[in-house]
Write a protein that holds these residues in place. Sequence first.
Motif, short mmCIF file in Angstrom:
data_model
loop_
_atom_site.label_atom_id
_atom_site.label_comp_id
_atom_site.label_asym_id
_atom_site.label_seq_id
_atom_site.Cartn_x
_atom_site.Cartn_y
_atom_site.Cartn_z
N ASP A 149 -25.57 40.83 8.07
CA ASP A 149 -25.55 40.78 9.53
C ASP A 149 -26.33 39.59 10.09
O ASP A 149 -26.04 39.11 11.17
N ASP A 150 -27.32 39.11 9.35
CA ASP A 150 -28.09 37.96 9.83
C ASP A 150 -27.44 36.63 9.47
O ASP A 150 -28.00 35.57 9.72
N GLY A 151 -26.23 36.68 8.90
CA GLY A 151 -25.50 35.47 8.59
C GLY A 151 -25.85 34.84 7.26
O GLY A 151 -25.38 33.76 6.93
N GLY A 156 -29.45 32.85 0.40
CA GLY A 156 -29.62 32.06 1.61
C GLY A 156 -28.30 31.49 2.10
O GLY A 156 -27.23 31.86 1.65
N GLY A 157 -28.39 30.55 3.01
CA GLY A 157 -27.21 29.96 3.62
C GLY A 157 -26.65 28.80 2.83
O GLY A 157 -26.95 28.61 1.64
N LEU A 158 -25.86 27.99 3.50
CA LEU A 158 -25.18 26.87 2.88
C LEU A 158 -26.15 25.91 2.21
O LEU A 158 -25.92 25.45 1.09
N ASP A 159 -27.25 25.60 2.88
CA ASP A 159 -28.21 24.65 2.33
C ASP A 159 -28.85 25.13 1.04
O ASP A 159 -29.26 24.32 0.20
N ALA A 160 -28.91 26.43 0.85
CA ALA A 160 -29.54 26.98 -0.35
C ALA A 160 -28.62 26.97 -1.56
O ALA A 160 -29.07 27.15 -2.69
N TYR A 174 -16.37 29.16 6.05
CA TYR A 174 -16.88 30.25 6.87
C TYR A 174 -17.62 29.69 8.09
O TYR A 174 -17.40 30.13 9.23
N LEU A 175 -18.47 28.71 7.87
CA LEU A 175 -19.22 28.10 8.97
C LEU A 175 -18.30 27.33 9.92
O LEU A 175 -18.47 27.38 11.14
N GLY A 179 -17.57 27.95 13.97
CA GLY A 179 -17.62 26.97 15.06
C GLY A 179 -16.35 27.00 15.90
O GLY A 179 -16.41 26.93 17.13
N LEU A 180 -15.21 27.10 15.23
CA LEU A 180 -13.94 27.20 15.96
C LEU A 180 -13.92 28.46 16.82
O LEU A 180 -13.56 28.42 18.00
N GLN A 181 -14.31 29.57 16.22
CA GLN A 181 -14.31 30.85 16.93
C GLN A 181 -15.25 30.80 18.13
O GLN A 181 -14.88 31.24 19.23
N GLU A 182 -16.43 30.27 17.93
CA GLU A 182 -17.40 30.20 19.03
C GLU A 182 -16.88 29.34 20.17
O GLU A 182 -17.00 29.71 21.34
N SER A 183 -16.27 28.19 19.84
CA SER A 183 -15.78 27.33 20.91
C SER A 183 -14.61 27.99 21.65
O SER A 183 -14.47 27.82 22.86
N LEU A 184 -13.78 28.75 20.93
CA LEU A 184 -12.68 29.44 21.58
C LEU A 184 -13.18 30.56 22.49
O LEU A 184 -12.69 30.75 23.59
N VAL A 185 -14.18 31.29 22.02
CA VAL A 185 -14.77 32.34 22.87
C VAL A 185 -15.34 31.72 24.14
O VAL A 185 -15.14 32.26 25.24
N GLU A 186 -16.03 30.60 24.02
CA GLU A 186 -16.59 29.93 25.20
C GLU A 186 -15.49 29.54 26.20
O GLU A 186 -15.66 29.69 27.40
N VAL A 187 -14.37 29.03 25.67
CA VAL A 187 -13.26 28.64 26.55
C VAL A 187 -12.68 29.87 27.25
O VAL A 187 -12.42 29.86 28.44
N LEU A 188 -12.47 30.93 26.48
CA LEU A 188 -11.81 32.11 27.05
C LEU A 188 -12.71 32.89 28.01
O LEU A 188 -12.21 33.60 28.88
N THR A 189 -14.02 32.79 27.84
CA THR A 189 -14.93 33.52 28.72
C THR A 189 -15.56 32.63 29.79
O THR A 189 -16.25 33.15 30.66
#
Length: 190
Positions: A149-151, A156-160, A174-175, A179-189
């Motif tokens: 849940d913490d991503g 660890g993450g990608l850097d690890a 995945y990352l 980014g695509l999903q986040e930018s689309l949510v911003e546009v739609l909301t």
Amino acid sequence: MARRRARLGLFEPVRGGGAAIALDEVEISILRSLLVQLLELIGPGDPPPGADDDPLAALFAEGPGKPPDDPALARLFPDAYAETEDASEFRRFTENDLRARKREDALAVIGGLDLGGPVLKLSADQARQWLGALNDLRLTLGSRLEVTDDGEGPGGGLDALPDDDERKPLMMAYLWLGGLQESLVEVLTG
């Protein structure tokens, strides 16, 4: 500003409530490949008994009564309730429709990629299908990568992750999808 965002592979708003994005050939290829794999994972679903003989029976067909064994499918089709008979009943009456919607979303995105030009312009309905498909891809990859849940995934993450770790390309995808999903949510909301 909107032109620069499109060149960076992020969604931007269009008139009428839709969204636009510019993707290069590599990004389109990756997205198409991931969606085809998602379609293979989701599968065609179990044909309802008698569906060929009676279209009305197909409309009222029941789905599976237990969660999938595959962790990615279990993430895509979670129980609506805690392990109870209610969860089984709910699943029986909803999973087939949910599978069909996920297939429709993925196929709509693939169709858009096939018809698109340098900039893909999506209606509001198409943008919602893209959002659903992007979410399904991230849920699937997150499950395969054991992202919490913490991503964070294991270690660890990608850097690890060392460069030779076979999970690194999946984590990068995945990352990127996030980014695509986040930018689309911003546009739609927005």
